[in-house]
Design an enzyme around this catalytic site. Structure first.
Site, PDB file in Angstrom:
ATOM      1  N   HIS A  46       1.050  -1.758   0.098  1.00 24.04           N
ATOM      2  CA  HIS A  46       0.187  -0.041  -0.015  1.00 24.04           C
ATOM      3  C   HIS A  46       0.748   1.197   0.150  1.00 24.04           C
ATOM      4  O   HIS A  46       1.833   1.256   0.081  1.00 24.04           O
ATOM      5  CB  HIS A  46      -0.551   0.336   1.580  1.00 24.04           C
ATOM      6  CG  HIS A  46      -1.559  -1.182   1.659  1.00 24.04           C
ATOM      7  ND1 HIS A  46      -3.030  -0.677   1.281  1.00 24.04           N
ATOM      8  CD2 HIS A  46      -1.222  -2.003   1.967  1.00 24.04           C
ATOM      9  CE1 HIS A  46      -3.711  -2.067   1.763  1.00 24.04           C
ATOM     10  NE2 HIS A  46      -2.957  -3.068   1.807  1.00 24.04           N
ATOM     11  N   GLU A 128       2.711  -0.594   4.068  1.00 24.15           N
ATOM     12  CA  GLU A 128       2.264   0.319   3.524  1.00 24.15           C
ATOM     13  C   GLU A 128       3.169   1.662   3.637  1.00 24.15           C
ATOM     14  O   GLU A 128       4.092   1.336   4.795  1.00 24.15           O
ATOM     15  CB  GLU A 128       1.566   1.139   4.666  1.00 24.15           C
ATOM     16  CG  GLU A 128       0.051   0.960   5.468  1.00 24.15           C
ATOM     17  CD  GLU A 128      -0.760   1.492   4.325  1.00 24.15           C
ATOM     18  OE1 GLU A 128      -0.880   2.387   3.687  1.00 24.15           O
ATOM     19  OE2 GLU A 128      -1.994   1.160   4.758  1.00 24.15           O
ATOM     20  N   HIS A 164      -2.779  -3.123  -3.279  1.00 25.66           N
ATOM     21  CA  HIS A 164      -3.567  -2.961  -2.968  1.00 25.66           C
ATOM     22  C   HIS A 164      -5.038  -2.333  -4.432  1.00 25.66           C
ATOM     23  O   HIS A 164      -5.891  -3.108  -4.453  1.00 25.66           O
ATOM     24  CB  HIS A 164      -3.793  -2.196  -2.133  1.00 25.66           C
ATOM     25  CG  HIS A 164      -5.541  -1.880  -1.509  1.00 25.66           C
ATOM     26  ND1 HIS A 164      -5.432  -0.511  -0.447  1.00 25.66           N
ATOM     27  CD2 HIS A 164      -6.656  -2.161  -0.794  1.00 25.66           C
ATOM     28  CE1 HIS A 164      -6.519  -0.753   0.284  1.00 25.66           C
ATOM     29  NE2 HIS A 164      -7.198  -1.957  -0.152  1.00 25.66           N
ATOM     30  N   ASP A 174      -3.677   2.939  -4.762  1.00 23.99           N
ATOM     31  CA  ASP A 174      -2.461   2.979  -4.197  1.00 23.99           C
ATOM     32  C   ASP A 174      -1.610   1.589  -4.273  1.00 23.99           C
ATOM     33  O   ASP A 174      -2.054  -0.124  -4.714  1.00 23.99           O
ATOM     34  CB  ASP A 174      -2.796   2.816  -2.420  1.00 23.99           C
ATOM     35  CG  ASP A 174      -3.157   1.948  -2.056  1.00 23.99           C
ATOM     36  OD1 ASP A 174      -4.238   1.622  -1.940  1.00 23.99           O
ATOM     37  OD2 ASP A 174      -3.176   1.485  -0.958  1.00 23.99           O
TER      38      ASP A 174
HETATM   39 ZN   LIG Z   1      -4.296   0.471   0.498  1.00 18.07          ZN
END
Ligand SMILES: [Zn+2]
Length: 197
Positions: A46, A128, A164, A174
């Site tokens: 992400h 992330e 994602h 993303d």
């Molecule tokens: Zn995401």
């Protein structure tokens, strides 16, 4: 008499339970159990920055630990009440944070499908990257992401790394077109793992 040299220190284990020891640990309350018997075989990449495009603050940590002051920025209003998390965050300088044990189910993918299986949070690890969807990412982040994926693949039967955007097409974008999948594949150098395929 020559004294024997001291035994070399035992190598530090890479993992303690579901916690990667190379990461700085910040416990998030936003997680639950994984379904019984599930294999953790997917890594989902992400991107996030709070506010979008601003780097280096502590808002991501605050969001993932339910301590974000939603009044502190107009953008945060849309996040009010959200309870989310990812297993890992990689900052722009490559610093690795871990919020949820990989043995647990973090709340990062939402409604999602991979290879015909829905509910990707059940069987994935979420990472992330601090960044802006559609923007580019730092060399230090690719390095850290590659070593993290390798560490995951040593512990879990990881078969694929996807964005994602790939598990929630049309809903999520993303990390976006600025993310260099061939560079990650090359840096990680893992056989038998698909990258955004
Ligand atoms: Zn995401």
């Amino acid at each position: 008499m020559k004294r024997g040299s001291p035994a070399p220190p035992a190598p530090r284990p890479a993992w303690r339970g579901g916690w990667l020891q190379a990461a700085r640990r910040i416990d998030s309350p936003n997680f639950g159990p994984r379904p019984a018997g599930v294999e953790i075989d997917l890594v989902i990449v992400h991107s996030i920055s709070l506010p979008p495009g601003e780097y280096g603050g502590d808002a991501i940590e605050r969001l993932f630990t339910n301590r974000l002051d939603f009044g502190a920025h107009p953008y945060y209003e849309r996040l009010r009440g959200l309870e989310v998390s990812a297993h890992f965050v990689i900052r722009r300088d490559g610093v690795l944070l871990q919020f949820v044990s990989c043995a647990k189910r973090a709340w990062h993918a939402g409604a999602s499908t991979w290879n015909g299986r829905s509910g990707c949070n059940d069987f994935s690890v979420g990472i992330e990257l601090e960044g802006l969807e559609g923007g580019t990412f730092e060399a230090a982040q690719y390095e850290r992401l590659a070593t993290t994926v390798k560490a995951l693949a040593e512990r879990y039967p990881i078969r694929a790394v996807a964005g994602h955007e790939h598990v929630a097409p049309g809903r999520k974008r993303d990390p976006g077109p600025g993310f260099d999948w061939p560079l990650l594949r090359q840096t990680a150098g893992l056989r038998g793992v698909d990258f955004a395929a």
